[in-house]
Design an enzyme around this catalytic site. Structure first.
Site, PDB file in Angstrom:
ATOM      1  N   SER A 161      -6.162  -2.601   3.235  1.00 31.62           N
ATOM      2  CA  SER A 161      -4.745  -2.974   3.295  1.00 31.62           C
ATOM      3  C   SER A 161      -4.548  -4.464   3.082  1.00 31.62           C
ATOM      4  O   SER A 161      -5.429  -5.263   3.379  1.00 31.62           O
ATOM      5  CB  SER A 161      -4.148  -2.606   4.653  1.00 31.62           C
ATOM      6  OG  SER A 161      -4.189  -1.231   4.870  1.00 31.62           O
ATOM      7  N   SER A 162      -3.367  -4.827   2.630  1.00 35.21           N
ATOM      8  CA  SER A 162      -3.048  -6.249   2.506  1.00 35.21           C
ATOM      9  C   SER A 162      -3.115  -6.876   3.896  1.00 35.21           C
ATOM     10  O   SER A 162      -2.878  -6.204   4.908  1.00 35.21           O
ATOM     11  CB  SER A 162      -1.664  -6.450   1.895  1.00 35.21           C
ATOM     12  OG  SER A 162      -0.662  -6.164   2.837  1.00 35.21           O
TER      13      SER A 162
END
Length: 104
Positions: A64-65
């Site tokens: 994930s970012s």
């Protein structure tokens, strides 16, 4: 290719991507500053480890970012006395962060 100072990149990620999005929990910010995110992406992509985007880590999985992960981790409100079960964790980055926040 330029040599990247990942410690500087990690601090910049927290200061310019995460803290500005209302992620303020001190223990979480400390964990984000401590865990080397570059260890959780394929070696050929370590230069992207701290960019504000999700990363393909192979096998159809994504890391994930940083902002997305930090917001979710803050919402979890993990306390030192908690136990965390992190399944389907992909690269293990979330487990590494949670290990800094929870007892087990």
């Amino acid at each position: 290719m330029a040599i990247i100072d990942f410690g500087v990149a990690r601090k910049a990620m927290v200061d310019t991507q995460i803290a500005v999005h209302s992620v303020v929990e001190p223990r979480l910010l400390s964990a984000l500053l401590t865990v080397p995110r570059e260890h959780f992406v394929p070696e050929r992509r370590t230069y992207l480890a701290y960019s504000d985007a999700p990363h393909d880590i192979g096998g159809g999985r994504l890391l994930s970012s940083p902002v997305t992960f930090a917001r979710l981790a803050q919402l979890a409100a993990i306390r030192p006395e908690d136990r965390v079960l992190d399944f389907g964790c992909g690269s293990g980055y979330s487990s590494a962060i949670f290990s800094k926040l929870a007892n087990r």
